[in-house]
Design a protein around this motif. Structure first.
Motif, PDB file in Angstrom:
ATOM      1  N   ALA A 172      -1.217   3.981  -2.496  1.00  0.00           N
ATOM      2  CA  ALA A 172      -0.728   2.947  -1.577  1.00  0.00           C
ATOM      3  C   ALA A 172       0.745   3.191  -1.294  1.00  0.00           C
ATOM      4  N   LEU A 173       1.073   3.398  -0.026  1.00  0.00           N
ATOM      5  CA  LEU A 173       2.462   3.533   0.414  1.00  0.00           C
ATOM      6  C   LEU A 173       2.912   2.174   0.923  1.00  0.00           C
ATOM      7  N   VAL A 174       3.880   1.582   0.237  1.00  0.00           N
ATOM      8  CA  VAL A 174       4.361   0.239   0.578  1.00  0.00           C
ATOM      9  C   VAL A 174       5.771   0.371   1.132  1.00  0.00           C
ATOM     10  N   SER A 175       6.014  -0.240   2.289  1.00  0.00           N
ATOM     11  CA  SER A 175       7.317  -0.098   2.917  1.00  0.00           C
ATOM     12  C   SER A 175       7.592  -1.299   3.807  1.00  0.00           C
ATOM     13  N   ALA A 176       8.785  -1.317   4.413  1.00  0.00           N
ATOM     14  CA  ALA A 176       9.172  -2.401   5.322  1.00  0.00           C
ATOM     15  C   ALA A 176      10.270  -1.905   6.242  1.00  0.00           C
ATOM     16  N   GLY A 177      10.302  -2.437   7.455  1.00  0.00           N
ATOM     17  CA  GLY A 177      11.348  -2.079   8.396  1.00  0.00           C
ATOM     18  C   GLY A 177      11.024  -0.822   9.194  1.00  0.00           C
ATOM     19  N   PRO A 178      11.969  -0.350   9.997  1.00  0.00           N
ATOM     20  CA  PRO A 178      11.733   0.802  10.881  1.00  0.00           C
ATOM     21  C   PRO A 178      11.350   2.087  10.168  1.00  0.00           C
ATOM     22  N   ILE A 179      11.676   2.212   8.873  1.00  0.00           N
ATOM     23  CA  ILE A 179      11.305   3.406   8.116  1.00  0.00           C
ATOM     24  C   ILE A 179       9.786   3.572   8.066  1.00  0.00           C
ATOM     25  N   LEU A 180       9.047   2.490   8.374  1.00  0.00           N
ATOM     26  CA  LEU A 180       7.587   2.552   8.349  1.00  0.00           C
ATOM     27  C   LEU A 180       7.024   3.614   9.290  1.00  0.00           C
ATOM     28  N   SER A 181       7.728   3.914  10.368  1.00  0.00           N
ATOM     29  CA  SER A 181       7.222   4.945  11.283  1.00  0.00           C
ATOM     30  C   SER A 181       7.112   6.287  10.562  1.00  0.00           C
ATOM     31  N   GLN A 182       8.054   6.572   9.667  1.00  0.00           N
ATOM     32  CA  GLN A 182       8.002   7.803   8.886  1.00  0.00           C
ATOM     33  C   GLN A 182       6.889   7.739   7.844  1.00  0.00           C
ATOM     34  N   VAL A 183       6.646   6.551   7.289  1.00  0.00           N
ATOM     35  CA  VAL A 183       5.603   6.382   6.285  1.00  0.00           C
ATOM     36  C   VAL A 183       4.222   6.588   6.904  1.00  0.00           C
ATOM     37  N   ALA A 225       1.013  -0.060   3.663  1.00  0.00           N
ATOM     38  CA  ALA A 225       1.194  -1.513   3.705  1.00  0.00           C
ATOM     39  C   ALA A 225       2.567  -1.850   4.254  1.00  0.00           C
ATOM     40  N   ASN A 226       2.594  -2.682   5.278  1.00  0.00           N
ATOM     41  CA  ASN A 226       3.834  -3.186   5.869  1.00  0.00           C
ATOM     42  C   ASN A 226       4.191  -4.490   5.160  1.00  0.00           C
ATOM     43  N   MET A 227       5.130  -4.415   4.209  1.00  0.00           N
ATOM     44  CA  MET A 227       5.543  -5.589   3.447  1.00  0.00           C
ATOM     45  C   MET A 227       6.709  -6.261   4.170  1.00  0.00           C
ATOM     46  N   HIS A 228       6.414  -6.774   5.372  1.00  0.00           N
ATOM     47  CA  HIS A 228       7.463  -7.341   6.217  1.00  0.00           C
ATOM     48  C   HIS A 228       8.105  -8.579   5.606  1.00  0.00           C
ATOM     49  N   THR A 229       7.383  -9.285   4.732  1.00  0.00           N
ATOM     50  CA  THR A 229       7.987 -10.393   4.006  1.00  0.00           C
ATOM     51  C   THR A 229       8.206  -9.935   2.571  1.00  0.00           C
ATOM     52  N   VAL A 230       9.440  -9.591   2.265  1.00  0.00           N
ATOM     53  CA  VAL A 230       9.768  -9.134   0.913  1.00  0.00           C
ATOM     54  C   VAL A 230       9.800 -10.320  -0.045  1.00  0.00           C
ATOM     55  N   LYS A 231      10.171 -11.466   0.463  1.00  0.00           N
ATOM     56  CA  LYS A 231      10.157 -12.703  -0.327  1.00  0.00           C
ATOM     57  C   LYS A 231       9.834 -13.867   0.598  1.00  0.00           C
ATOM     58  N   PRO A 232       8.773 -14.650   0.325  1.00  0.00           N
ATOM     59  CA  PRO A 232       7.840 -14.522  -0.795  1.00  0.00           C
ATOM     60  C   PRO A 232       6.937 -13.302  -0.644  1.00  0.00           C
TER      61      PRO A 232
END
Length: 316
Positions: free
Chosen positions: A197-208, A225-232
Motif C-alpha cells: 500500500a502506497l499512502v500519500s497526500a498532496g501533489p506528490i500523489l501524481s508521482q506515486v 491511497a490518497n490520505m487527503h485528510t491527515v487529521k482526523p
C-alpha cells in the motif's frame, strides 16, 4: 468538474475560485492575508468582496489574532499565507484558535517543495507535524485542483472548528476523479492492490500513481491511497489496506518525523502493526528551476519511489 474550474491547472487557483464561491454563498466569510494576496489568489476575493477582505501586512501573528477575533464575533474567517511563514504564528494558532476550538480556516499555500524558486527558507517541510499535534486542529492536504476546490466547500459546510489546509503552488497534476464526491476524513483509494500500500497526500500523489504503474510492470500489485485528510486520519480504511497488503510505504513532501508517516505509524501501531517505511524529504531544499528537480534530489520521482519499494520487497 465545477464549471468554475475549467482551464484551472494550478492548485492555488482552485483555492481562489473556491473562496469566490464561498463569498457568494455565505455573507459571514471573511478573508485575511499576510501581504501575499496575489500569490495566494486571495486577491480575487478582494476584488469582488473588498468589504470582507483584510490585508494585515507581513505579520502572520497579527493575522491569526485578527482571525480569532472575527470567529468570536460570529464570522467565518479564512487566513492565507505561505505555509512556511504561517508557522511564525504557531503560538497564536495554538493559544488563540486551537485552544478555544474557534472556527478559523488556515490556507497555507506554497507548501512542501512547491516554492522551488525561493529556496529552503520558503519551503515548508515541517508544517504537518506542527499542525497535527494541536488538539482540535484538522489537517487537509488536497491532491489536485478539483479536490482542493471540493475540500474547501465541503469543510465549510461540515466542520466547525480550526482546519489547516496544506496547499501547493503550481505543480498539481490531476489524479482524482473530478466528478467524485469529497469525503472529509475518509481516505480515497486511487488504485487497489494486494502486495503493498502506497499512502500519500498532496501533489506528490501524481508521482506515486506513476510509481504504482512502474511496479505493475515489475509484477508488483500496489494500492495507492490518497490520505487527503491527515487529521482526523481514516484509521479504519488504513487498517483495511494494511491487512490486505501487509506492507505500507508512506510517500510525502515533508520530513518523515511527525508528518503523514508519523500519523500512519501511530495509527497502525495500535490497530494492526505491519512494516511501514517512509519515502520523504531527506533534508532542506534549495533554489531550483522546478519542483521536479527537488523531487529528483530527494528520491521522490516515480522511478525512485518504485525502486525503493522493490528494494524493500527484496529484503522480505
Amino acid at each position: 468538474m465545477p464549471s468554475e474550474l475549467r482551464g484551472v491547472t494550478r492548485i492555488r487557483d482552485a483555492v481562489g475560485k473556491a473562496l469566490l464561491f464561498l463569498g457568494d454563498a455565505d455573507p459571514d466569510v471573511v478573508v485575511l492575508t499576510a501581504d501575499v494576496a496575489r500569490s495566494t489568489r486571495t486577491s480575487w476575493f478582494a476584488e469582488k468582496f473588498p468589504e470582507r477582505f483584510v490585508n494585515i501586512g507581513i505579520s502572520e501573528q497579527d493575522m491569526v489574532g485578527f482571525a480569532a477575533g472575527l470567529a468570536l464575533a460570529g464570522k467565518k474567517p479564512y487566513a492565507a499565507a505561505f505555509a512556511m511563514f504561517m508557522m511564525r504564528a504557531w503560538e497564536q494558532i495554538r493559544n488563540s484558535i486551537d485552544r478555544m476550538n474557534l472556527d478559523v480556516k488556515l490556507l497555507a499555500t506554497h507548501s512542501g517543495f512547491s516554492d522551488h524558486g525561493d529556496g529552503a527558507s520558503h519551503q515548508s517541510l515541517e508544517d504537518i507535524a506542527l499542525m497535527r499535534v494541536l488538539h482540535n486542529m484538522a489537517v487537509v492536504v488536497p491532491a489536485d485542483p478539483p479536490q482542493a476546490y471540493k475540500a474547501l466547500l465541503r469543510v465549510h459546510e461540515e466542520v466547525r472548528g480550526p482546519v489547516y489546509f496544506r496547499i501547493g503552488r503550481d505543480y498539481s497534476p490531476q489524479v482524482t476523479d473530478p466528478g467524485a464526491e469529497y469525503r472529509f476524513g475518509e481516505l480515497e483509494l486511487l488504485r487497489d492492490g494486494s502486495d503493498v500500500a502506497l499512502v500519500s497526500a498532496g501533489p506528490i500523489l501524481s508521482q506515486v500513481v506513476e510509481a504504482a504503474e512502474l511496479l505493475r510492470r515489475e509484477g508488483v500489485d500496489a494500492a495507492v491511497a490518497n490520505m487527503h485528510t491527515v487529521k482526523p486520519l481514516d484509521e479504519h480504511g488504513l487498517e483495511k489496506l494494511a491487512r490486505r497488503t501487509g506492507l505500507v510505504i508512506v510517500v510525502e513532501e515533508h520530513f518523515p518525523r511527525g508528518g503523514l508517516f508519523g500519523a500512519v505509524a501511530e495509527a497502525l501501531a495500535q490497530r494492526y502493526p505491519v512494516p511501514i517505511h517512509p519515502v520523504a524529504a531527506k533534508g532542506y531544499g534549495h533554489s531550483a528551476r522546478s519542483v521536479l528537480d527537488l523531487y529528483r534530489e530527494h528520491g521522490l520521482l516515480a522511478q525512485s519511489i518504485a525502486s525503493r519499494v522493490l528494494e524493500i520487497l527484496a529484503r522480505g
